[in-house]
Enzyme design. Structure first.
Site, PDB file in Angstrom:
ATOM      1  CE  LYS A 260      -3.961  -0.030   2.230  1.00 43.10           C
ATOM      2  NZ  LYS A 260      -4.847   0.015   3.183  1.00 43.10           N
ATOM      3  CB  VAL A 261       2.283   3.708  -2.294  1.00 44.89           C
ATOM      4  CG1 VAL A 261       2.694   4.944  -2.321  1.00 44.89           C
ATOM      5  CG2 VAL A 261       3.289   2.488  -2.162  1.00 44.89           C
TER       6      VAL A 261
END
Length: 365
Positions: free
Chosen positions: A137-138
């Site tokens: 996840k970014v």
């Protein structure tokens, strides 16, 4: 008929917005996959905070670690849980040809303004988990979007999170496409764009209530869904265009919209509102446990609802602007607040780990 299974008929995947060691190792996650058609799991620092600090099930694991360093302990616990969840979901990943069955893991929230640090941490976590169905996840900040392009180019699967507006989404989709253009094997990459829903209504409803006119009050509980429908229309336009057609011929997948923050926060609204109203092809809905249970129990799947009443949704967004409410300003603030919330949860869970380690019984010699 189980309403969760009905979602599959509309090419929508239901994911669980929660992770905890006992549901993974105790068989509950496997049951959700086999009986409810669950297609993935998402996690974030807030979820891990609730899991780790919400009982004693992690105490033994924490105290058995050879290090007293809270960051290292948190890291090892999160990686172990994600790795085990990925193993449970591996059959989904295999049967879908690598399109579904993912588990998401987020790097430290302190890296959201650090492109280089995010890339390095994503690589490290990808190697540590060592599962093909991991999504890193970014956060969709400016620095995060730059990192997304680089990571997609390297062939990592990425979940871009904390997207609240059309402007946020367009930057994310463009970064995904640029990354695929540089990727040697785009057919091996999967990505979702996590578009947050209920938090928009929470903030917009406050502004509408402050105005208090009939024209304002009629829009309560409408704008989050209208905003999501506008995003979905943009998704269809981008990924049916000529630019992506070239990548599609190389085996690239669309970057699916993922509806996040789909638990209903206002008790005056249906507890399955943000699931029922956002059903549509090539989408994911990551659902909190209580909402998942509610939708299984009394949710209705009446069609591709994300494609319904589009003119009305556009009219609602225009009406909001006419009232003088700046949706872009609200969504930008929501992203900032989301980053701060994740960072705060991360700090709290480190503090909780430190206290447990500090308070553990000492063996006298």
């Amino acid at each position: 008929m189980n309403a969760l299974l009905e979602l599959r008929k509309h090419n929508q995947s239901a994911w669980l917005d929660y992770i905890r060691r006992d549901i993974v190792l105790g068989g509950e996650l496997k049951r959700l996959v086999e009986q409810d058609g669950l297609g993935g799991v998402t996690s974030n620092p807030t979820i891990f905070e609730k899991a780790i600090d919400g009982g004693g099930q992690y105490d033994e694991a924490m105290l058995a670690r050879g290090t007293p360093e809270p960051r290292t302990i948190y890291d090892e616990i999160a990686i172990e849980d994600v790795r085990n969840a990925a193993d449970v979901l591996r059959p989904v990943y295999e049967s879908s040809g690598g399109a579904d069955g993912f588990v998401s893991l987020e790097p430290s929230p302190q890296l959201t303004a650090d492109t280089k640090g995010t890339i390095q941490e994503a690589r490290r976590l990808h190697g540590m988990v060592n599962r093909p169905n991991l999504m890193i996840k970014v956060v969709a900040t400016k620095d995060g979007v730059t990192a997304v392009e680089a990571l997609i180019a390297e062939g990592l699967s990425i979940n871009i999170t904390l997207i609240f507006s059309l402007q946020h989404y367009e930057a994310v989709a463009a970064a995904y496409i640029r990354g695929l253009q540089r990727c040697q094997s785009p057919d091996k990459v999967a990505s979702v764009a996590s578009f947050f829903v209920s938090r928009v209504d929470t903030q917009v409803d406050k502004a509408l209530a402050a105005i208090g006119s009939p024209e304002a009050l009629v829009l309560r509980g409408k704008i989050a869904i209208a905003n999501a429908k506008a995003m979905y229309q943009r998704f269809r336009h981008i990924f049916s265009g000529d630019e992506f057609a070239v990548l599609r011929r190389r085996g690239a997948r669309v970057q699916r919209p993922l509806w996040a923050s789909t638990g209903t926060k206002n008790p005056a609204y249906s507890d399955v509102l943000y699931v029922e109203e956002l059903i549509g092809p090539e989408t994911v809905n990551t659902i909190p446990p209580d909402t998942l249970d509610a939708f299984r129990d009394h949710g209705r799947v009446r069609g591709d609802t994300v494609l319904e009443n589009l003119a009305e949704a556009a009219s609602q967004l225009r009406a909001l602007s006419t009232l003088g409410i700046d949706l872009s300003a609200i969504t930008d603030k929501l992203q900032i607040d989301g980053v701060a919330s994740f960072a705060s949860a991360y700090d709290r869970v480190l503090d909780a780990i430190a206290k447990k380690v500090q308070d553990r019984p000492r063996v006298s010699v």
